[in-house]
Scaffold this motif. Sequence first.
Motif: not given
Length: 98
Positions: A10, A22, A24-25, A27, A39, A41-43, A64, A66
């Motif tokens: 994580p 925003t 964005t990581t 992966k 792939l 990850e958007h926070r 997806y 979360l």
Amino acid sequence: MTMLPRILLPGEGEAVQIGTTTKTTFKAVGHETDDRLGLFEHRMEPGAPGASPHIHREQLEAFYVLDGVVELHLDGETFAAPPGTYVNVPENMSHGLR
């Protein structure tokens, strides 16, 4: 191309800040997966503008959720996606999120 196993814990992965709302990581990216997978990850902060409707011509995109509720736009329709929602977007289909 020979792909090697990769583990990201994580918070790990190259990250960029998009605007003020925003993070964005990355992966997995194309050059690491023989262009077979991306792939990300958007926070996003509540009310973040997200991505305007757009189309990918040569890849599918999947979401997806979360946490929180994401407003997804898919082929002209808009719906609220609560945690646990999975959406598969085929090539050439308009989609966006906020």
